[in-house]
Motif scaffolding. Structure first.
Motif, mmCIF file in Angstrom:
data_model
loop_
_atom_site.group_PDB
_atom_site.id
_atom_site.type_symbol
_atom_site.label_atom_id
_atom_site.label_comp_id
_atom_site.label_asym_id
_atom_site.label_seq_id
_atom_site.Cartn_x
_atom_site.Cartn_y
_atom_site.Cartn_z
ATOM 1 N N ALA A 136 101.160 58.189 -11.950
ATOM 2 C CA ALA A 136 101.478 59.620 -12.299
ATOM 3 C C ALA A 136 101.127 60.445 -11.061
ATOM 4 O O ALA A 136 100.546 60.103 -10.100
ATOM 5 C CB ALA A 136 100.327 60.026 -13.373
ATOM 6 N N PRO A 137 101.768 61.692 -11.177
ATOM 7 C CA PRO A 137 101.355 62.499 -10.330
ATOM 8 C C PRO A 137 99.907 63.002 -10.026
ATOM 9 O O PRO A 137 99.054 62.790 -11.119
ATOM 10 C CB PRO A 137 102.102 63.905 -10.489
ATOM 11 N N PRO A 138 99.026 62.903 -8.924
ATOM 12 C CA PRO A 138 97.997 63.458 -8.848
ATOM 13 C C PRO A 138 97.617 64.613 -9.285
ATOM 14 O O PRO A 138 98.474 65.513 -9.251
ATOM 15 C CB PRO A 138 97.413 63.236 -7.239
ATOM 16 N N ILE A 139 96.221 64.687 -9.893
ATOM 17 C CA ILE A 139 95.935 66.000 -10.556
ATOM 18 C C ILE A 139 94.559 66.564 -9.511
ATOM 19 O O ILE A 139 93.742 65.833 -9.311
ATOM 20 C CB ILE A 139 95.290 65.656 -11.833
ATOM 21 N N ALA A 140 94.769 67.580 -9.195
ATOM 22 C CA ALA A 140 93.713 68.193 -8.311
ATOM 23 C C ALA A 140 92.747 69.078 -9.449
ATOM 24 O O ALA A 140 92.824 69.384 -10.360
ATOM 25 C CB ALA A 140 94.181 69.456 -7.653
ATOM 26 N N VAL A 141 91.490 68.559 -8.968
ATOM 27 C CA VAL A 141 90.299 69.125 -9.973
ATOM 28 C C VAL A 141 89.345 69.907 -9.104
ATOM 29 O O VAL A 141 88.640 69.455 -8.152
ATOM 30 C CB VAL A 141 89.601 67.947 -10.494
ATOM 31 N N LEU A 142 89.154 71.208 -9.470
ATOM 32 C CA LEU A 142 88.176 71.941 -8.748
ATOM 33 C C LEU A 142 87.121 72.127 -9.715
ATOM 34 O O LEU A 142 87.176 72.721 -10.928
ATOM 35 C CB LEU A 142 89.177 73.391 -8.608
ATOM 36 N N ILE A 143 85.967 72.125 -8.875
ATOM 37 C CA ILE A 143 84.751 72.306 -9.765
ATOM 38 C C ILE A 143 83.435 72.666 -8.899
ATOM 39 O O ILE A 143 83.590 72.519 -7.627
ATOM 40 C CB ILE A 143 84.287 70.751 -10.192
ATOM 41 N N GLY A 144 82.645 73.231 -9.521
ATOM 42 C CA GLY A 144 81.501 73.848 -8.654
ATOM 43 C C GLY A 144 80.620 72.744 -8.159
ATOM 44 O O GLY A 144 80.437 71.919 -8.835
ATOM 45 N N ASP A 145 79.834 73.051 -7.119
ATOM 46 C CA ASP A 145 78.855 72.048 -6.560
ATOM 47 C C ASP A 145 77.788 71.859 -7.475
ATOM 48 O O ASP A 145 77.262 70.803 -7.306
ATOM 49 C CB ASP A 145 78.482 72.640 -5.085
ATOM 50 N N ASP A 146 77.453 72.956 -8.337
ATOM 51 C CA ASP A 146 76.258 72.608 -9.140
ATOM 52 C C ASP A 146 76.796 72.361 -10.719
ATOM 53 O O ASP A 146 76.072 72.672 -11.518
ATOM 54 C CB ASP A 146 75.528 73.936 -9.084
ATOM 55 N N ALA A 147 77.823 71.869 -10.877
ATOM 56 C CA ALA A 147 78.192 71.336 -12.288
ATOM 57 C C ALA A 147 77.351 70.255 -12.815
ATOM 58 O O ALA A 147 76.636 69.620 -12.077
ATOM 59 C CB ALA A 147 79.720 70.946 -12.123
ATOM 60 N N HIS A 148 77.193 70.270 -14.102
ATOM 61 C CA HIS A 148 76.521 69.146 -14.770
ATOM 62 C C HIS A 148 77.085 67.804 -14.492
ATOM 63 O O HIS A 148 78.340 67.627 -14.370
ATOM 64 C CB HIS A 148 76.323 69.314 -16.258
ATOM 65 N N ALA A 149 76.132 66.940 -14.592
ATOM 66 C CA ALA A 149 76.455 65.427 -14.120
ATOM 67 C C ALA A 149 77.404 64.881 -15.161
ATOM 68 O O ALA A 149 78.359 64.279 -14.978
ATOM 69 C CB ALA A 149 75.100 64.536 -14.277
ATOM 70 N N THR A 150 77.583 65.541 -16.459
ATOM 71 C CA THR A 150 78.207 64.867 -17.538
ATOM 72 C C THR A 150 79.655 65.135 -17.558
ATOM 73 O O THR A 150 80.507 64.485 -17.769
ATOM 74 C CB THR A 150 77.615 65.197 -19.015
ATOM 75 N N VAL A 151 79.919 66.388 -16.675
ATOM 76 C CA VAL A 151 81.183 66.739 -16.335
ATOM 77 C C VAL A 151 81.763 65.549 -15.510
ATOM 78 O O VAL A 151 82.996 65.134 -15.633
ATOM 79 C CB VAL A 151 81.447 68.080 -15.735
ATOM 80 N N PHE A 152 81.006 65.420 -14.457
ATOM 81 C CA PHE A 152 81.453 64.237 -13.324
ATOM 82 C C PHE A 152 81.968 62.803 -14.114
ATOM 83 O O PHE A 152 82.803 62.374 -13.870
ATOM 84 C CB PHE A 152 80.661 64.043 -12.494
ATOM 85 N N SER A 153 81.019 62.594 -15.179
ATOM 86 C CA SER A 153 81.213 61.461 -15.983
ATOM 87 C C SER A 153 82.205 61.355 -16.807
ATOM 88 O O SER A 153 83.210 60.420 -16.721
ATOM 89 C CB SER A 153 79.806 61.420 -16.852
#
Length: 476
Positions: free
Chosen positions: A171-188
């Protein structure tokens, strides 16, 4: 074993529950035993013969209660945890007793109908696009997962890739923009979806954890191809909100799907005095929030809200020949969540909204914000205590030994947290913020009022004074 009448058994469980909840304000706001002690109490060989139901319930209570936290109490501020309101608990008891597997609207018409109506109420309360679809999930962790699954499918479909059918191989790669202080569960959630928690573009944040709009614009300018932007309503430590009005148009310009993690902060939309904090959030594509936080439903209850129902369905629908189809005007609960077998979370949600109403929810949110602000001001007035953030919602950070060097203040902060937890008048937890030890305070239980806030503030100040006095005597 095998009792046909449930009357005595259910009454016994209810009596234990009522006794526990009626005394929740008076007992120490902490578990009485540790995990290892609880493990020792529960551990025994596998039973060979069964035991009578009432005895099992009595033994469970005796073994469990010493290791239970007072998460439903008025002075529990350790994490962002709602107080499981009695109306929600009662509805949830009925949910368990009714035993409905909410996989299909034909199998459980009432459960599916309650979700459909409660979902509409939620969109109204949070003032989100009324055409949005809602999946009733375990909590914001899975809500983020569901929303980002819909996002993944939608942004790849725009470039001709069917991720639901073909997966991510090639698949084409997806860029994900996210804040440095996002909650850990979003990274999960990103990890679970094959998007990776390390291959994201982390955007710088300010002192309160808000994404810097200028830095987001710079990062967005470097994106080509499919993109997902993840914003935040209610930073877990400070309660701060990203600049939705400034950031969402930038994301739109590059064709990004915008998702908002609003586990508790999204409920500011239900409170007229606080709704301005989330101004512009309705412009996103998806939103994740919890019921078991500010709505005070029992665990587990969260909501995955997606503007594009078709993208939501594509990402989640489970189909099998033995499952009845959906027709015009029907809503199949399993089309919006990753589970086929699950409890009927709509009953407790319906019950809590019906009980509190729009005005009651707004008043509760505002009360908690007022209590948090008052507590922070009390603590600020005490020498040596520093509150690190503007209290815009219900969250604030505290540091003790403010005039001391960093490492020494870390030690004093940790010691004060330990003293607060030992005293048991209230419960607050520790964290690390900007590389330093802090105490987090989260005001969100339906029982918490101004008096509870005053009592807790007194207890925190008393703990700090005791630590400070002990330090002085040791130095002498």
């Amino acid at each position: 074993m095998g009792e046909r009448s449930v009357d005595g058994l259910f009454r016994r469980a209810a009596e234990h529950a009522m006794r526990f909840r009626d005394g929740i304000s008076e007992i120490p706001q902490k578990p009485q035993v540790s995990y290892l002690a609880s493990l020792k109490g529960f551990r025994e060989p596998l039973p060979i013969e069964g035991c009578a139901g009432p005895g099992v319930i009595d033994e469970l209570v005796a073994k469990a209660e010493p290791g239970l936290h007072t998460m439903t109490g008025p002075r529990f501020f350790g994490w962002v945890i709602g107080g499981s309101h009695p109306v929600g608990v009662a509805a949830d008891w009925l949910t368990s007793a009714w035993g409905q597997n909410t996989g299909n609207h034909h199998a459980t018409p009432a459960a599916a109908a309650a979700e459909a109506v409660a979902g509409g109420w939620l969109l109204d309360l949070l003032d989100l696009p009324r055409e949005s679809s809602i999946g009733f999930v375990t909590g914001a962790t899975v809500a983020n997962f569901v929303c980002l699954a819909a996002a993944r499918g939608a942004v790849l479909r725009r470039v001709g890739w069917d991720v639901e059918g073909q997966g991510l191989f090639g698949a084409p790669p997806i860029a994900v923009l996210i804040g440095d202080d996002a909650h850990a569960t979003v990274f999960s959630a990103l990890q679970f979806l094959g998007l990776g928690h390390d291959r994201v573009v982390r955007v710088k944040t300010d002192g309160a954890g808000r994404i810097l709009t200028s830095d987001f614009a710079e990062a967005a300018g470097k994106v080509s191809g499919p993109c997902i932007a993840i914003l935040q309503a209610g930073q877990i430590n400070t309660g701060a909100f990203d600049d939705f009005e400034g950031i969402i148009p930038i994301a739109r310009d590059i064709g990004a799907w915008v998702h908002v993690d609003g586990a508790f902060g999204l409920w500011a939309r239900a409170c007229p005095q606080r709704s301005g904090l989330a101004k512009g959030v309705h412009g996103a594509d998806s939103w994740a929030t919890d019921g078991h936080k500010w709505l005070q439903t029992p665990y587990d209850c969260g909501y995955a809200i997606v503007r594009n129902e078709e993208a939501h369905r594509r990402a989640m629908t489970t189909a099998a020949s033995y499952l009845p189809p959906s027709f015009e005007g029907e809503r199949d609960p399993s089309h919006f969540v990753p589970e086929l077998s699950r409890r009927a979370r709509g009953f407790a949600t319906w019950g809590m909204i019906k009980h509190l109403g729009r005005d009651g929810i707004a008043a509760m949110v505002e009360r908690h914000c007022r209590v948090a602000h008052a507590m922070a001001e009390r603590l600020r007035s005490e020498e040596g205590i520093e509150v690190l953030n503007d209290v815009v919602l219900n969250q604030f950070l505290v540091r003790f030994g403010a005039k001391h060097a960093g490492d020494e203040a870390d030690r004093l902060t940790q010691r004060t947290i330990e003293r607060i937890q030992t005293d048991g008048v209230c419960f607050c937890g520790g964290a690390t913020w900007r590389g330093r030890k802090v105490m987090r305070v989260s005001v969100i239980s339906w029982l918490t009022d101004d008096l509870a806030g005053d009592v807790a503030a007194d207890a925190i100040i008393a703990a700090w004074r005791a630590v400070r006095a002990n330090e002085a005597s040791v130095s002498a």
